[in-house]
Scaffold this motif. Structure first.
Motif, mmCIF file in Angstrom:
data_model
loop_
_atom_site.group_PDB
_atom_site.id
_atom_site.type_symbol
_atom_site.label_atom_id
_atom_site.label_comp_id
_atom_site.label_asym_id
_atom_site.label_seq_id
_atom_site.Cartn_x
_atom_site.Cartn_y
_atom_site.Cartn_z
ATOM 1 N N LYS A 225 -32.246 -33.548 -60.865
ATOM 2 C CA LYS A 225 -33.145 -32.717 -60.630
ATOM 3 C C LYS A 225 -34.223 -33.837 -59.835
ATOM 4 C CE LYS A 225 -33.286 -29.916 -64.752
ATOM 5 N NZ LYS A 225 -32.183 -29.500 -64.313
ATOM 6 N N LEU A 226 -34.314 -35.000 -60.233
ATOM 7 C CA LEU A 226 -35.308 -35.876 -59.640
ATOM 8 C C LEU A 226 -34.954 -36.308 -57.963
ATOM 9 C CD1 LEU A 226 -36.354 -38.261 -62.539
ATOM 10 C CD2 LEU A 226 -37.460 -36.533 -61.321
ATOM 11 N N LEU A 227 -33.543 -36.534 -57.954
ATOM 12 C CA LEU A 227 -33.026 -36.599 -56.750
ATOM 13 C C LEU A 227 -33.374 -35.706 -55.664
ATOM 14 C CD1 LEU A 227 -31.367 -38.858 -54.929
ATOM 15 C CD2 LEU A 227 -29.185 -37.469 -55.759
ATOM 16 N N VAL A 228 -32.865 -34.487 -55.982
ATOM 17 C CA VAL A 228 -32.989 -33.239 -55.141
ATOM 18 C C VAL A 228 -34.564 -33.206 -54.988
ATOM 19 C CG1 VAL A 228 -32.865 -30.930 -54.815
ATOM 20 C CG2 VAL A 228 -31.081 -32.234 -55.891
ATOM 21 N N THR A 229 -35.374 -33.303 -55.969
ATOM 22 C CA THR A 229 -36.858 -32.992 -55.877
ATOM 23 C C THR A 229 -37.411 -33.854 -54.919
ATOM 24 O OG1 THR A 229 -36.858 -31.900 -58.192
ATOM 25 C CG2 THR A 229 -38.838 -32.918 -57.070
ATOM 26 N N ALA A 230 -37.087 -35.240 -55.269
ATOM 27 C CA ALA A 230 -37.742 -36.114 -54.304
ATOM 28 C C ALA A 230 -37.289 -35.895 -52.737
ATOM 29 C CB ALA A 230 -37.239 -37.555 -54.750
ATOM 30 N N ALA A 231 -36.035 -35.922 -52.561
ATOM 31 C CA ALA A 231 -35.395 -35.581 -51.290
ATOM 32 C C ALA A 231 -36.371 -34.048 -50.663
ATOM 33 C CB ALA A 231 -34.149 -35.116 -51.039
ATOM 34 N N LEU A 232 -36.355 -33.036 -51.466
ATOM 35 C CA LEU A 232 -36.818 -31.803 -50.873
ATOM 36 C C LEU A 232 -38.622 -32.029 -50.488
ATOM 37 C CD1 LEU A 232 -35.500 -29.184 -53.312
ATOM 38 C CD2 LEU A 232 -34.956 -29.452 -50.741
ATOM 39 N N ASN B 148 -24.553 -28.503 -56.089
ATOM 40 C CA ASN B 148 -23.469 -28.619 -54.997
ATOM 41 C C ASN B 148 -24.126 -28.274 -53.796
ATOM 42 O OD1 ASN B 148 -21.397 -30.326 -55.945
ATOM 43 N ND2 ASN B 148 -20.671 -28.449 -56.774
ATOM 44 N N PHE B 149 -24.649 -26.716 -53.651
ATOM 45 C CA PHE B 149 -25.181 -26.234 -52.582
ATOM 46 C C PHE B 149 -26.584 -27.155 -52.154
ATOM 47 C CE2 PHE B 149 -22.573 -22.590 -53.377
ATOM 48 C CZ PHE B 149 -22.262 -22.113 -51.952
ATOM 49 N N GLN B 150 -27.168 -27.428 -53.096
ATOM 50 C CA GLN B 150 -28.171 -28.215 -52.713
ATOM 51 C C GLN B 150 -28.136 -29.571 -52.381
ATOM 52 O OE1 GLN B 150 -30.696 -28.582 -56.526
ATOM 53 N NE2 GLN B 150 -31.479 -26.503 -56.234
ATOM 54 N N TYR B 151 -26.979 -30.374 -52.658
ATOM 55 C CA TYR B 151 -26.554 -31.638 -52.442
ATOM 56 C C TYR B 151 -26.137 -31.704 -50.863
ATOM 57 C CZ TYR B 151 -26.909 -34.108 -56.673
ATOM 58 O OH TYR B 151 -27.164 -34.650 -57.944
ATOM 59 N N TYR B 152 -25.271 -30.538 -50.692
ATOM 60 C CA TYR B 152 -24.858 -30.249 -49.113
ATOM 61 C C TYR B 152 -25.861 -29.963 -48.204
ATOM 62 C CZ TYR B 152 -20.193 -30.925 -50.899
ATOM 63 O OH TYR B 152 -19.166 -31.512 -51.521
ATOM 64 N N GLY B 153 -26.817 -28.988 -48.662
ATOM 65 C CA GLY B 153 -27.814 -28.519 -47.858
ATOM 66 C C GLY B 153 -28.733 -29.992 -47.596
ATOM 67 N N VAL B 154 -29.187 -30.468 -48.569
ATOM 68 C CA VAL B 154 -30.144 -31.398 -48.504
ATOM 69 C C VAL B 154 -29.578 -32.717 -47.465
ATOM 70 C CG1 VAL B 154 -31.553 -33.306 -49.615
ATOM 71 C CG2 VAL B 154 -31.649 -30.837 -50.192
ATOM 72 N N VAL C 142 -29.140 -22.695 -44.495
ATOM 73 C CA VAL C 142 -28.091 -21.770 -45.310
ATOM 74 C C VAL C 142 -28.071 -22.198 -46.615
ATOM 75 C CG1 VAL C 142 -26.275 -20.413 -45.283
ATOM 76 C CG2 VAL C 142 -27.621 -20.402 -43.136
ATOM 77 N N LEU C 143 -27.564 -23.069 -46.777
ATOM 78 C CA LEU C 143 -26.966 -23.858 -48.023
ATOM 79 C C LEU C 143 -28.136 -24.042 -48.957
ATOM 80 C CD1 LEU C 143 -24.632 -26.487 -46.845
ATOM 81 C CD2 LEU C 143 -24.045 -24.294 -47.892
ATOM 82 N N LEU C 144 -29.356 -24.372 -48.484
ATOM 83 C CA LEU C 144 -30.423 -24.338 -49.201
ATOM 84 C C LEU C 144 -30.948 -23.145 -49.518
ATOM 85 C CD1 LEU C 144 -31.816 -27.085 -50.239
ATOM 86 C CD2 LEU C 144 -33.394 -26.747 -48.408
ATOM 87 N N TYR C 145 -31.021 -21.937 -48.772
ATOM 88 C CA TYR C 145 -31.382 -20.730 -49.247
ATOM 89 C C TYR C 145 -30.233 -20.266 -50.249
ATOM 90 C CZ TYR C 145 -34.581 -20.395 -45.236
ATOM 91 O OH TYR C 145 -35.836 -20.644 -44.410
ATOM 92 N N ILE C 146 -29.116 -20.545 -50.073
ATOM 93 C CA ILE C 146 -28.165 -20.170 -51.131
ATOM 94 C C ILE C 146 -28.596 -20.521 -52.606
ATOM 95 C CG2 ILE C 146 -25.654 -20.321 -51.737
ATOM 96 C CD1 ILE C 146 -24.933 -19.822 -48.888
ATOM 97 N N SER C 147 -28.832 -22.099 -52.413
ATOM 98 C CA SER C 147 -29.068 -22.738 -53.763
ATOM 99 C C SER C 147 -30.493 -22.007 -54.207
ATOM 100 C CB SER C 147 -29.450 -24.247 -53.597
ATOM 101 O OG SER C 147 -30.600 -24.599 -53.152
ATOM 102 N N VAL C 148 -31.266 -21.692 -53.335
ATOM 103 C CA VAL C 148 -32.691 -20.977 -54.037
ATOM 104 C C VAL C 148 -31.913 -19.625 -54.834
ATOM 105 C CG1 VAL C 148 -34.629 -19.504 -53.507
ATOM 106 C CG2 VAL C 148 -34.182 -21.687 -52.263
ATOM 107 N N VAL C 149 -31.085 -18.780 -54.320
ATOM 108 C CA VAL C 149 -30.707 -17.722 -54.997
ATOM 109 C C VAL C 149 -30.054 -18.013 -56.426
ATOM 110 C CG1 VAL C 149 -29.053 -15.893 -55.022
ATOM 111 C CG2 VAL C 149 -30.504 -16.163 -53.015
ATOM 112 N N LEU C 150 -28.995 -19.178 -56.234
ATOM 113 C CA LEU C 150 -28.325 -19.554 -57.384
ATOM 114 C C LEU C 150 -29.303 -20.228 -58.466
ATOM 115 C CD1 LEU C 150 -25.253 -21.094 -55.669
ATOM 116 C CD2 LEU C 150 -25.541 -19.174 -56.866
#
Length: 186
Positions: A75-82, A131-137, A158-166
């Protein structure tokens, strides 16, 4: 008592240490070299997420500490990157808000469950979302002019939008699965 200093827990700890380095690199002027370094740190940290889970399962060294800290490091890794991608104009703030809001909500549910002696490990839907977040980011972090990747930015979004839905779906799933915790808490 299981040993705390297992390879999976060490890898999770390393992921925590890579987050400030990623943030620092993203505060610098985003030359191709600096952007590639930031992407490399992110990619390595994302790889450790997969590797620590693989090692924990293969060597039966899963631990309560790992089940709690691994999703937090993710969570922290993805949050920081976003968050760092917002001022670069690569991610709309509302996307980050939904993803981060979901993460805070799930962390709260995990905390409530933990107060009742229940450890909530990441479910498969959460892993797919990650995984969608990692690939999208990863696509959004990768220097746009380094390699001729067709539709790199668009693919990342697109990958990030899919991750939002997920993310939303996963939050609903966690809430439904752990609904008894909410009943007990009221």
């Amino acid at each position: 008592m299981k040993q705390l200093m297992t390879w999976p827990n060490i890898l999770t700890g390393m992921r925590f240490l890579m987050i400030p380095l990623l943030v620092f690199l993203m505060t610098l002027e985003q030359t191709v070299f600096i952007a590639f370094l930031a992407w490399s740190v992110f990619a390595l940290a994302a790889f450790t997420d997969w590797l620590d889970g693989y090692l924990a399962r293969k060597y039966h060294s899963e631990s309560i500490l790992g089940k709690l800290m691994d999703p937090l490091a993710d969570k922290l890794l993805v949050t920081a990157a976003l968050i760092m991608l917002i001022p670069l104009g690569r991610v709309p703030a509302w996307v980050c808000l939904i993803i981060i809001g979901r993460e805070i909500f799930i962390t709260g549910i995990r905390g409530l469950a933990a107060s009742r002696g229940i450890v909530v490990a990441a479910d498969n839907l959460g892993k797919i979302k990650s995984n969608f977040q990692y690939y999208g980011v990863g696509l959004l972090l990768f220097p746009l002019n380094l390699l001729p990747i067709p539709f790199q930015y668009e693919s990342g979004m697109v990958l990030l939008y899919i991750s939002v839905v997920l993310s939303v779906w996963s939050a609903v799933n966690y809430t439904y699965t752990l609904r008894n915790i909410f009943v007990e808490a009221s």
